[in-house]
Design an enzyme around this catalytic site. Structure first.
Site, short mmCIF file in Angstrom:
data_model
loop_
_atom_site.label_atom_id
_atom_site.label_comp_id
_atom_site.label_asym_id
_atom_site.label_seq_id
_atom_site.Cartn_x
_atom_site.Cartn_y
_atom_site.Cartn_z
N CYS A 89 0.73 -1.40 0.00
CA CYS A 89 0.14 0.10 -0.01
C CYS A 89 0.87 1.40 -0.10
O CYS A 89 1.95 1.21 0.66
CB CYS A 89 -0.63 -0.02 1.11
SG CYS A 89 -2.02 1.28 1.35
N HIS A 131 -9.19 -3.77 -2.40
CA HIS A 131 -8.12 -2.67 -1.56
C HIS A 131 -8.43 -1.33 -1.57
O HIS A 131 -8.60 -0.70 -0.58
CB HIS A 131 -6.79 -2.77 -2.32
CG HIS A 131 -5.54 -2.11 -1.53
ND1 HIS A 131 -4.88 -2.65 -0.80
CD2 HIS A 131 -5.53 -0.81 -1.48
CE1 HIS A 131 -4.05 -1.88 -0.27
NE2 HIS A 131 -4.38 -0.37 -0.50
N GLU A 132 -8.99 -0.88 -2.68
CA GLU A 132 -9.37 0.68 -2.94
C GLU A 132 -10.99 0.93 -2.08
O GLU A 132 -10.82 1.84 -1.33
CB GLU A 132 -9.49 1.32 -4.22
CG GLU A 132 -8.09 1.06 -5.00
CD GLU A 132 -6.97 1.68 -4.03
OE1 GLU A 132 -7.10 2.57 -3.42
OE2 GLU A 132 -5.88 1.19 -4.20
N HIS A 135 -10.36 1.15 1.66
CA HIS A 135 -9.78 2.60 1.92
C HIS A 135 -11.00 3.64 2.20
O HIS A 135 -10.67 4.19 3.12
CB HIS A 135 -8.87 3.12 0.86
CG HIS A 135 -7.41 2.81 1.01
ND1 HIS A 135 -6.68 3.07 2.10
CD2 HIS A 135 -6.46 2.11 0.32
CE1 HIS A 135 -5.42 2.73 1.83
NE2 HIS A 135 -5.22 2.17 0.67
#
Length: 163
Positions: A89, A131-132, A135
């Site tokens: 990351c 993953h995004e 976030h």
């Protein structure tokens, strides 16, 4: 358009659940332009708005020649059992660990004009989508590690020169 500085683990914005984008105006267009320019640097697969200090639901991507952005994304489908997948990351520099990720993911959201968009894929693209979206929910990939792997990773974070 500007390449924006990446916020580093420990910054509160990275632990904030992001707000929906409700106005599709020049400000939104400028955010998307900055996200795309920031993700186009070498070695970047995705950049979420909180990584550049903006607590709104948007991210850009740059995987296998596909470059773009999506607003208000939600993971609507994953397939396959979550398996340990090597992951890093930009907000946790120079650390790579095996996060649990599904091999397929589909995300729905809108584009900069508010029109519906669907992104889906396998492998690295699926990993990036998960993953995004994490976030945008205030989740950093370190939270997706097994307990043993997380202990190791957190020790590395504490010993890093950037923390």
């Amino acid at each position: 358009m500007t390449v924006r500085e990446i916020r580093i683990y420990g910054d509160p914005v990275l632990r904030t659940k992001c707000a929906e984008i409700t106005e599709f105006d020049e400000g939104t267009s400028a955010l998307v332009a900055d996200l795309i320019e920031t993700v186009e640097l070498p070695g970047r697969a995705g950049v979420a708005a909180p990584q550049i200090g903006v607590a709104l639901r948007a991210f850009s991507y740059n995987v296998d020649g596909q470059v773009g952005a999506i607003l208000n994304p939600r993971v609507v489908e994953t397939r396959g059992e979550a398996v340990p997948t090597s992951e890093g990351c930009l907000s946790v520099p120079n650390l790579w660990h095996d996060a649990l990720r599904h091999p397929y993911a589909r995300v729905e959201g809108v584009d900069v004009d508010g029109r519906p968009v669907t992104l889906e894929g396998e492998g690295l693209f699926a990993q990036m989508l998960q993953h995004e979206c994490d976030h945008l929910d205030g989740v950093v990939y370190l939270q997706r590690l097994t307990p043993e792997e997380r202990r190791v990773a957190m020790r590395e974070v504490r010993e890093s020169d950037w923390f």
